[in-house]
Scaffold this motif. Structure first.
Motif: not given
Length: 303
Positions: A271, A246-249, A6, A251-252
């Motif tokens: 990431d 922001e973690r989701k961003t 992480r 990753t994408a």
């Protein structure tokens, strides 16, 4: 199967969630902004600090005037000095009472010393420039809200009956508690002028992302072709992604860039590390090309 480590968000890119009342507004240029309204406690604290500054200034002016009178008495010109010193004291009192808030709020910071200490400023509710008319209107209403009733009670209250004094207190009370009964915490002056008081904390400059990202990323060796896949606009977008973190961003965006440049993700590669390393390498590549007179605007700008 190895587990992916992480990625801890760096402090320089951490997102601080706003507290209190947040409002969205669109500027005349079409920029969507978010502002955090000042709470009643912060505004009261700022007003108290400004009151102390005004009182201290008046005390200092009074001491100076008294000193001048004593000096004039020693020279035998008391009458002339009294008229001059009295006029000077009244001028200082007038400026502090009527122009203190107006002049300070007309500066680019839009705040009195008390507001600046607490971290507040006055802003236009329509997102536009704070005009002199709006500042004058909001401060002119303070005379009706506070100064006039207080002066009436303190000076004339002794000669009035209990009912008149009670009416004066209610008058003051209505204006004092008015911000508690509207969602934007506006005083009457703010309603008249189209302004509100927002939080404006002192911000520290964000660290250079290329410095943060470059440290410890020697194992990321990108080829020239992989770096030439993007240009200046994509670099700016990537910088915004890294600063928000922001973690989701993350990753994408990391997935899209890996697919675009053909970078195989390692088992222990986060990431954030990949994006930070790619940002540093891309920025270095673009800066070196700029020195040679070539500025690549975006990924569609081909040689």
């Amino acid at each position: 199967m190895a587990r992916r480590r992480r990625d801890p968000a760096p402090t320089s890119a951490a997102v601080v969630q706003p507290k209190g009342q947040v409002r969205e507004m669109v500027t005349p240029e079409g920029v969507d902004l978010q502002v955090e309204l000042a709470d009643v406690g912060a505004r009261a604290g700022a007003l108290l600090l400004d009151g102390l500054i005004i009182a201290g200034s008046m005390i200092a002016a009074t001491l100076v005037c008294v000193g001048l009178l004593f000096a004039a008495a020693a020279g035998g010109a008391v009458e002339k000095a009294f008229s001059f010193v009295g006029a000077a004291w009244l001028t200082v009192a007038f400026v502090l009472r009527n122009l203190y808030f107006t002049l300070f709020e007309m500066t680019p910071k839009g705040a009195t010393p008390g507001k600046r200490i607490v971290g507040l400023r006055v802003a236009a509710r329509n997102g536009g420039r704070l005009t002199a008319d709006a500042i004058f209107a909001r401060n002119a209403m303070r005379e009706l809200e506070l100064y006039l009733p207080l002066s009436f009670l303190l000076v004339e209250g002794r000669n009035l009956d209990a009912w008149s004094n009670l009416a004066g207190l209610i008058w003051c009370g209505v204006f004092v508690v008015f911000p508690l009964f509207n969602r934007d915490r506006l005083r009457v002056g703010d309603l008249a002028a189209g302004t509100w008081v927002v939080r404006a904390p002192r911000r520290k400059l964000a660290p250079d992302l290329s410095y943060d990202a470059g440290a410890g990323h020697a194992r990321f060796a990108f080829t020239t072709a992989q770096l030439d896949a993007y240009g200046v606009k994509e670099l700016q977008v990537l910088e915004g992604v890294l600063r928000r973190y922001e973690r989701k961003t993350l990753t994408a965006v990391a997935g899209r860039i890996r697919d675009k440049v053909g970078w195989p993700a390692g088992p222990d590669e986060s990431d954030g590390e990949f994006l930070g390393a790619y940002y540093a390498a891309l920025r270095g590549r673009l800066e070196s090309r700029l020195l040679l007179g070539r500025r690549r605007l975006d990924k569609h700008d081909k040689d």
